[in-house]
Design a protein around this motif. Structure first.
Motif, short mmCIF file in Angstrom:
data_model
loop_
_atom_site.label_atom_id
_atom_site.label_comp_id
_atom_site.label_asym_id
_atom_site.label_seq_id
_atom_site.Cartn_x
_atom_site.Cartn_y
_atom_site.Cartn_z
N ALA A 37 -41.48 -58.77 16.76
CA ALA A 37 -40.78 -57.51 17.00
C ALA A 37 -41.76 -56.39 17.34
N ALA A 38 -42.88 -56.32 16.60
CA ALA A 38 -43.85 -55.25 16.85
C ALA A 38 -44.49 -55.41 18.23
N ASP A 39 -44.80 -56.65 18.62
CA ASP A 39 -45.38 -56.89 19.94
C ASP A 39 -44.44 -56.46 21.05
N SER A 40 -43.14 -56.62 20.84
CA SER A 40 -42.18 -56.24 21.87
C SER A 40 -42.16 -54.73 22.08
N ILE A 41 -42.48 -53.98 21.04
CA ILE A 41 -42.57 -52.52 21.17
C ILE A 41 -43.82 -52.15 21.96
N ARG A 42 -44.91 -52.87 21.69
CA ARG A 42 -46.18 -52.56 22.36
C ARG A 42 -46.18 -53.00 23.82
N ASP A 43 -45.47 -54.11 24.12
CA ASP A 43 -45.47 -54.63 25.49
C ASP A 43 -44.05 -55.05 25.88
N TYR A 55 -29.27 -57.81 13.63
CA TYR A 55 -28.43 -56.98 12.75
C TYR A 55 -29.08 -55.65 12.40
N GLY A 56 -30.39 -55.55 12.60
CA GLY A 56 -31.07 -54.33 12.19
C GLY A 56 -31.10 -54.19 10.68
N LYS A 57 -30.85 -53.00 10.19
CA LYS A 57 -30.83 -52.75 8.75
C LYS A 57 -29.43 -53.07 8.21
N PRO A 58 -29.29 -54.13 7.43
CA PRO A 58 -27.95 -54.50 6.94
C PRO A 58 -27.31 -53.40 6.10
N THR A 59 -26.02 -53.22 6.30
CA THR A 59 -25.28 -52.27 5.48
C THR A 59 -24.87 -52.89 4.16
N ALA A 60 -24.86 -54.22 4.10
CA ALA A 60 -24.53 -54.94 2.87
C ALA A 60 -25.04 -56.37 3.00
N ASN A 61 -25.37 -56.99 1.86
CA ASN A 61 -25.81 -58.37 1.83
C ASN A 61 -24.88 -59.19 0.94
N PRO A 62 -24.66 -60.47 1.26
CA PRO A 62 -25.15 -61.20 2.42
C PRO A 62 -24.49 -60.74 3.73
N PRO A 65 -30.00 -53.24 16.53
CA PRO A 65 -31.39 -53.71 16.70
C PRO A 65 -32.41 -52.60 16.50
N GLU A 66 -33.53 -52.96 15.91
CA GLU A 66 -34.62 -52.01 15.63
C GLU A 66 -35.84 -52.26 16.52
N SER A 67 -35.74 -53.21 17.46
CA SER A 67 -36.88 -53.54 18.31
C SER A 67 -36.41 -54.03 19.67
N ILE A 68 -37.30 -53.98 20.65
CA ILE A 68 -37.02 -54.53 21.97
C ILE A 68 -36.71 -56.02 21.85
N TYR A 69 -37.46 -56.72 21.00
CA TYR A 69 -37.26 -58.15 20.77
C TYR A 69 -35.82 -58.42 20.36
N ALA A 101 -44.50 -50.65 11.99
CA ALA A 101 -43.89 -51.60 11.06
C ALA A 101 -42.81 -50.94 10.21
N LYS A 102 -43.07 -49.72 9.78
CA LYS A 102 -42.09 -49.01 8.97
C LYS A 102 -40.82 -48.70 9.75
N LYS A 103 -40.99 -48.35 11.02
CA LYS A 103 -39.84 -47.99 11.84
C LYS A 103 -38.93 -49.18 12.13
N ILE A 104 -39.52 -50.39 12.24
CA ILE A 104 -38.71 -51.55 12.60
C ILE A 104 -38.39 -52.42 11.39
N GLU A 105 -38.85 -52.03 10.20
CA GLU A 105 -38.52 -52.78 8.99
C GLU A 105 -37.02 -52.71 8.73
N THR A 106 -36.41 -53.86 8.46
CA THR A 106 -34.96 -53.93 8.33
C THR A 106 -34.48 -53.83 6.89
N GLY A 107 -35.39 -53.88 5.92
CA GLY A 107 -34.95 -53.89 4.53
C GLY A 107 -34.51 -55.29 4.11
N ASP A 108 -33.83 -55.37 3.00
CA ASP A 108 -33.40 -56.67 2.47
C ASP A 108 -32.47 -57.37 3.46
N TYR A 109 -32.64 -58.70 3.53
CA TYR A 109 -31.74 -59.50 4.36
C TYR A 109 -31.44 -60.83 3.67
N ILE A 110 -30.15 -61.13 3.52
CA ILE A 110 -29.69 -62.43 3.03
C ILE A 110 -28.55 -62.85 3.94
#
Length: 320
Positions: A85-91, A128-135, A144-148, A277-286
């Motif tokens: 994900a981070a590489d997709s932001i850079r390139d 899904y980006g940052k989930p609003t609820a888990n699972p 989505p939080e990234s180009i990837y 990394a902080k900007k594209i971090e999605t938080g908990d995911y299940i």
């Protein structure tokens, strides 16, 4: 066990998932061909002379190659592409080429020369980006939080559209965090657990961003391969999107504690999040894997502890 042998093409077959998938399919008696962009010797011992005989070099970015290649295969696993994900932001343009144009080449080739093939595409839980609820269920909003992740969503729509327009059957998996043998060793672009194990084995501290409480759904590669192979004998899966995960959350801190159980000298340090990394971090995911269970009867069988033990042993053997 498959009901009959098939002719199978794995695009990107020397990647982490591809290697494990090839071993399972070859063991089950299928005729398997690998396409990879680069063929080179690797420390993990995968490229035996027998495997090399079934390995072709080329890129999904070459439409003529795709046109000449796809005919005659029953199943095509479209695993080729860029990770990170981070590489997709850079390139972003590199990600655009490999993760969008390449898959259009695959679909166009199948439309013209093999419309009867079954295609399997590995998407990502990052859609899904940052989930609003888990699972997280498959009908969760896509944020989505990234180009990837954007390109993964777009490619999902490509495959589904070609099924609607041309009848080319496709199955899409939004894969959580796979780990296990044959993942590329020594890079944090190819799985966080792989990176942690690498650090521990070479005697370097494991770095965790934040406090390590963030949870991930880690699926062992053998369980994921079992999911992928079930596609071939479950026709009703075509046209569907499935979450593929263990259906349980494990924090990064807990994962490191398991590594320390098998590599006692492992050290860990905690550091602030880097900006990207902080900007594209999605938080908990299940992952909610209820739909996959319903359609296939599949259940993850490998405990996290047992999977980590085997993964650590594999990389320890491969690097000694």
């Amino acid at each position: 066990m498959p009901t009959g042998t098939k002719k199978i093409l794995i695009l990107g077959g020397l990647g982490f998932i591809g290697k494990n998938l090839y071993k399972r399919l070859a063991h089950d008696g299928h005729t398997v061909t690998i396409l990879t962009e680069r063929i080179h010797s690797e420390a993990d011992g995968f490229l035996t002379p027998a495997v090399r005989q079934h390995t072709l070099q080329g890129s999904i970015l070459n439409p003529q190659l795709m046109n000449n290649l796809v005919a005659g295969f029953d199943v095509i696993f479209s695993l080729a592409g860029s990770s990170g994900a981070a590489d997709s932001i850079r390139d972003p343009y590199h990600d655009l080429d490999t993760n969008l144009k390449g898959h259009l080449n695959i679909l166009e080739a199948c439309r013209q020369y093999n419309p009867g093939a079954l295609l399997v595409f590995p998407s990502s839980r990052l859609v899904y980006g940052k989930p609003t609820a888990n699972p997280v269920r498959e009908d969760h909003p896509l944020q989505p939080e990234s180009i990837y992740a954007i390109h993964k969503i777009t490619t999902e729509h490509y495959y589904l559209l070609y099924q609607r327009l041309y009848g080319i059957r496709s199955v899409i998996f939004r894969i959580a965090n796979p780990f296990g043998p044959y993942q590329r060793f020594g890079s944090n672009n190819y799985g966080i657990l792989n990176w942690f194990i690498h650090k521990a084995l070479v005697g370097e501290p494991i770095e965790i961003y934040g406090d390590g409480s963030q949870q991930r759904d880690f699926i062992y590669i053998d369980d994921l391969v079992e999911v992928l192979t079930r596609v071939m004998d479950t026709p009703a899966m075509a046209g569907n999107i499935y979450n593929a995960g263990a259906g349980a959350g494990i924090s990064l801190r807990q994962a490191v504690e398991v590594i320390q159980r098998y590599i006692p000298a492992t050290q860990v340090t905690f550091r602030p999040w880097p900006e990207i990394a902080k900007k594209i971090e999605t938080g908990d995911y299940i992952a909610d894997i209820g739909l996959l269970k319903q359609h296939t009867g599949w259940m993850p069988r490998t405990s996290f502890d047992a999977a980590m033990k085997e993964t650590i042993a594999f990389y320890d053997r491969s690097n000694t």
